[in-house]
Design an enzyme around this catalytic site. Sequence first.
Site, PDB file in Angstrom:
ATOM      1  N   TYR A   1       0.815  -1.210   0.000  1.00 54.67           N
ATOM      2  CA  TYR A   1       0.000   0.000   0.000  1.00 54.67           C
ATOM      3  C   TYR A   1       0.854   1.269   0.000  1.00 54.67           C
ATOM      4  O   TYR A   1       0.438   2.312  -0.473  1.00 54.67           O
ATOM      5  CB  TYR A   1      -0.860   0.065   1.259  1.00 54.67           C
ATOM      6  CG  TYR A   1      -1.953  -0.956   1.388  1.00 54.67           C
ATOM      7  CD1 TYR A   1      -2.908  -1.128   0.396  1.00 54.67           C
ATOM      8  CD2 TYR A   1      -2.065  -1.716   2.550  1.00 54.67           C
ATOM      9  CE1 TYR A   1      -3.931  -2.043   0.551  1.00 54.67           C
ATOM     10  CE2 TYR A   1      -3.089  -2.627   2.708  1.00 54.67           C
ATOM     11  CZ  TYR A   1      -4.026  -2.796   1.715  1.00 54.67           C
ATOM     12  OH  TYR A   1      -5.039  -3.690   1.867  1.00 54.67           O
TER      13      TYR A   1
ATOM     14  N   THR B   1      -3.010  -6.827  -6.543  1.00 54.90           N
ATOM     15  CA  THR B   1      -2.905  -5.688  -5.635  1.00 54.90           C
ATOM     16  C   THR B   1      -3.280  -6.099  -4.227  1.00 54.90           C
ATOM     17  O   THR B   1      -3.986  -7.090  -4.006  1.00 54.90           O
ATOM     18  CB  THR B   1      -3.846  -4.542  -6.053  1.00 54.90           C
ATOM     19  OG1 THR B   1      -5.203  -4.882  -5.717  1.00 54.90           O
ATOM     20  CG2 THR B   1      -3.727  -4.231  -7.528  1.00 54.90           C
ATOM     21  N   ASP B   2      -2.831  -5.326  -3.270  1.00 58.83           N
ATOM     22  CA  ASP B   2      -3.337  -5.481  -1.914  1.00 58.83           C
ATOM     23  C   ASP B   2      -4.795  -5.027  -1.907  1.00 58.83           C
ATOM     24  O   ASP B   2      -5.294  -4.448  -2.871  1.00 58.83           O
ATOM     25  CB  ASP B   2      -2.484  -4.673  -0.930  1.00 58.83           C
ATOM     26  CG  ASP B   2      -2.354  -5.380   0.412  1.00 58.83           C
ATOM     27  OD1 ASP B   2      -3.299  -6.086   0.799  1.00 58.83           O
ATOM     28  OD2 ASP B   2      -1.318  -5.207   1.078  1.00 58.83           O
ATOM     29  N   TRP B   3      -5.465  -5.278  -0.812  1.00 56.06           N
ATOM     30  CA  TRP B   3      -6.924  -5.175  -0.798  1.00 56.06           C
ATOM     31  C   TRP B   3      -7.432  -3.729  -0.822  1.00 56.06           C
ATOM     32  O   TRP B   3      -6.909  -2.857  -0.139  1.00 56.06           O
ATOM     33  CB  TRP B   3      -7.453  -5.897   0.439  1.00 56.06           C
ATOM     34  CG  TRP B   3      -7.907  -7.311   0.199  1.00 56.06           C
ATOM     35  CD1 TRP B   3      -9.015  -7.897   0.732  1.00 56.06           C
ATOM     36  CD2 TRP B   3      -7.298  -8.333  -0.607  1.00 56.06           C
ATOM     37  NE1 TRP B   3      -9.139  -9.207   0.292  1.00 56.06           N
ATOM     38  CE2 TRP B   3      -8.105  -9.497  -0.538  1.00 56.06           C
ATOM     39  CE3 TRP B   3      -6.177  -8.361  -1.419  1.00 56.06           C
ATOM     40  CZ2 TRP B   3      -7.812 -10.675  -1.219  1.00 56.06           C
ATOM     41  CZ3 TRP B   3      -5.867  -9.537  -2.098  1.00 56.06           C
ATOM     42  CH2 TRP B   3      -6.666 -10.672  -1.996  1.00 56.06           C
TER      43      TRP B   3
END
Length: 625
Positions: free
Chosen positions: A286, A327-329
Amino acid sequence: MTSPRFSTAPDGTRFRDLNGNGVMDPYEDPRRSADERTEDLVGRLSLEEKVGLMFQTVIEVGDDGEVLEAPGKISKSPTTTVVVHKNMNHFNVHAIRTARQAATWNNNLQALAESTPHGIPVTISTDPRHAFVENTGVAFSAGPFSQWPEGLGLAALDDVETVRRFAEVARREYVAVGIRAALHPQIDLATEPRWGRQAQTLGQDAARVTEFTAAYLRGFQGEKLGPDSVACTTKHFPGGGPQQDGEDAHFPYGREQVYPGGMFDYHLEPFREAIRRGTAAMMPYYGMPIGLEVDGEAIEEVGFGYNRQIVTGLLREQLGYDGVVVTDWELVNDNHVGDQVLPARAWGVEHLTAVERMEKILDAGSDQFGGEECVEMLLELVRAGRVSEQRIDESVRRLLRVKFELGLFDDPYVDVDAAERIVGNPEFRALGEEAQARSLTVLVNEERDGRPVLPLRSVGAVYAEGFRADDVAELGEVVTDPSQADLAIVRIGAPFDPRDDLFLEAWFHQGSLEFAPGLVYRLNQIAASCPLVIVVNLDRPAILTPFVGHAAAIVADYGSSARAVLDALTGRVLPRGRLPIEIPRSMDAVRSSREDVPSDTGDPVFPVHHGLELTDALVTAGQRG
């Protein structure tokens, strides 16, 4: 469970007739290579099916293994909605109560996936779930699985073979219930003492973390992906440890990632190894880099998931990685759960609309949107000509290739009875408990009455906190007043500042590393009345300075049961842990350190790799005593 679509070709080849046309099409042919099968299937898929592949979100399990046909505690949609109507087939599973429940659910989910036009099987992924931390945004406690120390504890053992053995056991347990993708290892370097994501890391030492990474991937994936593998998503590229002031990038106040010591390449080292070892996927962090230059080029100050220089320029072109990037959440949309909200982690691009964020993520080079199910948004981007179908196909090929390599198209079902026998079996539990005990790190072991306090021996009376009376009864009569005790043993957690404004925030241990003054005073008063053994759980460092010179023994653990702690303290299992992170002397030292530089707090009370051994001779002497 046997799929109703299993068929036999005229030449005797057994296959799954996934599109129901009575013919063994190339993508259904188990004799062909993953690349051949992928290329055939890509040409058959509708745009809607392709787009569905590019999303991975949370899914929850029905109480008895049924698919959940209503929104869950965190999942947003009924299962049929996401699988059949949105064509999604990658899901991050949350709570699992039993192995039978999980295996039954996998089979029900895979049967539902067979009703889609081309029968694309589901890939079930999970965050770590073999240790002690329970944090919906990070990891789950073991439940029915064997229980091991957190990543920091594996690092404390400083034993590559134990890391490989853990990964192999976890792989076998995952595969037994149908989990075929791991959203780990987390190989960020823990160089910022305050950072709240350290428990699942493998420490701060880049050279050792690189070795652990190789062993971890070998245990989960094997030499190459196959029907017995679990595909790893290595995270968080290019290293999430150097968070400004140690604040976590899940939250708006923790968005900045900084490199005041110029150590960007140091944090990249384990990821180079992950690429060499063929990690199936990579997840950017992130964090938003501030003032970062790579090879003389200023890096755009946006979150790494949006950053084309990092994902395409560095990861794909310079490092040659052609695996999946997920991707991260929740980079696209805000996350609303009940009356709480967590803003989209759109760091540096907060001003963009959700559609513009999605477009930027694709341009950066990611293949899959984590924590999202907004397939209609991507469909509209393609139909409007803002994203080409050729760009979609690039990602779809990578995602399908992994499914074929894992053998999911040939048989995604599991044996429910076998899952019960494999998951959490006595052998695996014993290995995990031994690792818990061995990972304990003896930081202080003073002499009292002419011998070291550890290993513990029986005394007349023992006072305990953080243990049940039954846990410590072997040491002596359990008393409730430390002034009447011959020994006190107190178990505490590392300190943190409680926060609970944003969704997930309450589960993250962030802020100061100092213990509350009242606790320090009270424990030192106990130490004045009898020998005090402090066991502190380190999910990140703690300022232990106030206890040094007072406590007779100080021991660190990184996720251990009471039984494992007592096994180590009494010498039944020799604790061999070495600190995988340094223990700073003060918060002033922490605040003056550089976030990206390992061992930078200056004159730590316990340096990295510190740890005292309980030798066999000491244990024997303790047993005689």
